[in-house]
Design an enzyme around this catalytic site. Structure first.
Site, mmCIF file in Angstrom:
data_model
loop_
_atom_site.group_PDB
_atom_site.id
_atom_site.type_symbol
_atom_site.label_atom_id
_atom_site.label_comp_id
_atom_site.label_asym_id
_atom_site.label_seq_id
_atom_site.Cartn_x
_atom_site.Cartn_y
_atom_site.Cartn_z
ATOM 1 N N ASP A 225 0.835 -1.204 0.000
ATOM 2 C CA ASP A 225 0.000 0.000 0.000
ATOM 3 C C ASP A 225 0.879 1.267 0.000
ATOM 4 O OD1 ASP A 225 -3.139 0.481 0.441
ATOM 5 O OD2 ASP A 225 -2.050 2.033 1.512
ATOM 6 N N TYR A 375 -3.754 11.031 0.877
ATOM 7 C CA TYR A 375 -4.191 10.848 -0.519
ATOM 8 C C TYR A 375 -4.158 12.172 -1.270
ATOM 9 C CZ TYR A 375 -5.494 6.099 0.616
ATOM 10 O OH TYR A 375 -5.439 4.789 0.982
ATOM 11 N N HIS A 432 -4.541 -8.006 0.119
ATOM 12 C CA HIS A 432 -3.862 -6.732 0.322
ATOM 13 C C HIS A 432 -3.098 -6.644 1.648
ATOM 14 C CE1 HIS A 432 -3.301 -2.493 -0.573
ATOM 15 N NE2 HIS A 432 -3.730 -2.168 0.619
#
Ligand code: NAG
Length: 462
Positions: A225, A375, A432
């Protein structure tokens, strides 16, 4: 149809050729000593302070009060399960467990099993934990430093089952790891920047300074990630410090890689993309549709993080719904068709206690908004995470592809970014969060990769 394909092939062919001839762009420059903390710049202070997680009792009481508020849930649509997001019947069950069975003080003790520290870097208190290499190992086993980096919506909590497998000798491995596991600024117990601009490159610079402060000039990297993005930037910027980079999520967005991916969808299997990878990558329409349906959160977080963050920070139930939905879909794509999203199944690979530990870390540190702003810093127009896409990563790379990962990148595509792939493995299962889901598989892959890199160094003395 033929006309469109011919045009596409021709233009992509030209693009591919242009890429081959294109020179490598210079790395975007980084301010060497920015100040992210509040107030005016102060002289750097390099003490490393032991830290213990010990949430004040008023905060635990406040958490319990909010958790015990009556729920205001909207019944799910018939048979919708998780296809509209977190199913509210399942959410009520999670909350029931959280209220009755989950004991924060007991969990906190477990989280303190490793030694935690804080140190000040560029004006921020950076938190990290250290897992020391076991003293009991055969003398031919070498101790190597490893920087292990989490992502969103994870934290250092992801690594508790993995760490013992890294710090102790493993069959077939020539190394044991001395692990440093930091929290990204604005995540967990690491302080958040007070001004914009702290993205993956800037984090990489902070983490390099952290490793140097701890006495590690050269080290290995592991990440998934955001951790993967940070590790990739570090390996690209600091090849003299990074001995190897191991990733469990990776991609390549170079023009050449994209051209190859698109061309590969028209050309026969095996020509550009291996036959074994066809189903994982194509049809492109289907893989992008899935990606689109699962990544709305990233768009929100890249644009309006403070709006959603403000709401989530008010109540732990809201926070849990938002974060745990990701653990459902990202461990297995089919989980959306289960009434509980898989989360409450006997065989779900991550225990509810550990899932809630992770939520509690976001809760007690009040870090959801700052974690979401990451983000905006990386995907927003000011500071593109992809600015260094066309700068190759030349340090040895180990890539572990887990089948339920959000996106799959075949080796031939990854090779556009990673010029020295020492190992690329197709894992049998997992998604993930492999450190939580398949710690033994992740540990084995990392040990094998580093053992291979170390063997190569022995063969070619500097
Ligand atoms: C939701 O789960 C139920 C029970 O397992 C199942 O019968 C139904 O088909 C599922 N719905 C979807 C959309 O998959």
């Amino acid at each position: 149809m033929v006309g469109y394909k011919t045009a596409l092939v021709t233009s992509l062919g030209a693009l591919g050729l242009a890429c081959l001839l294109m020179r490598e762009p210079p790395l975007p420059s980084l301010e060497p000593d920015p100040w992210w903390g509040p107030g005016r710049r102060q002289p750097e202070e390099d003490t490393v302070r032991p830290f213990k997680i010990d949430i004040p009792k008023e905060e635990v009481a406040d958490f319990r009060t909010r958790l015990s508020l009556p729920l205001r849930l909207t019944p799910p649509l018939e048979r919708a399960n998780f296809t509209y997001g977190f199913n509210s019947i399942a959410l009520a069950k999670v909350v029931d467990y959280w209220r009755r069975e989950y004991d924060w003080r007991e969990r906190e003790e477990r989280l303190n099993a490793f030694a935690h520290y804080k140190t000040r870097l560029e004006g921020l208190d950076i938190h990290f934990l250290r897992a020391k290499a076991s003293a009991q190992h055969p003398k031919e086993v070498k101790v190597v430093p490893l920087l292990l980096i989490h992502g969103w919506p994870g934290s250092f909590v992801e690594f508790y089952d993995l760490l013992p497998l890294l710090t102790t000798p493993q069959e077939g491995s020539s190394v044991v790891f001395e692990v440093v596991c930091p929290s990204i600024p604005g995540y967990g117990f690491s302080q958040a920047p007070v001004r914009e601009g702290l993205g993956i490159k800037e984090t990489g610079q902070i983490f390099l300074k952290l490793m140097k402060r701890l006495g590690f000039e050269k080290f290995y990297l592991q990440g998934g990630d955001w951790g993967s993005a940070i590790a990739t930037e570090m390996a690209t910027y600091y090849p003299e410090n990074v001995m190897g980079v191991h990733l469990n999520m990776f991609g390549s967005m170079t023009a050449g890689a994209i051209a190859k991916l698109v061309l590969g969808s028209i050309l026969p299997a095996g020509f550009l993309v291996a036959a074994k990878d066809q189903d994982k990558v194509y049809p492109l329409g289907e893989t992008s549709r899935w990606l689109l349906s699962e990544t709305g959160y990233a768009h929100i977080q890249a644009t309006k993080p403070d709006t959603v963050g403000g709401a989530l920070n008010q109540n732990p139930v809201a926070l849990a719904a938002y974060l745990l939905e990701k653990f459902s879909t990202w461990t297995h794509k089919e989980n959306v068709f289960l009434p509980d999203g898989g989360l409450l199944q006997e065989d779900f690979p991550i225990s509810l206690d550990v899932l809630l530990d992770n939520v509690c870390v976001y809760w007690f540190t009040g870090s959801i908004t700052s974690s979401m702003r990451y983000y905006a810093e990386n995907l927003g127009s000011r500071n593109s995470a992809f600015a260094t896409e066309n700068n190759p990563c030349r340090v040895p790379a180990g890539l572990a592809a887990f089948p339920q990962e959000i996106s799959y990148t075949p080796q031939s595509i990854a090779a556009h970014k990673f010029y020295d792939i020492v190992s690329y493995t197709d894992q049998e299962a997992g998604g993930h969060f492999p450190a939580l889901e398949r710690p033994a598989d992740l540990a084995r892959d990392l040990h094998r990769f580093v053992t291979a890199v170390e063997a190569r160094q022995r063969m070619t003395p500097a």
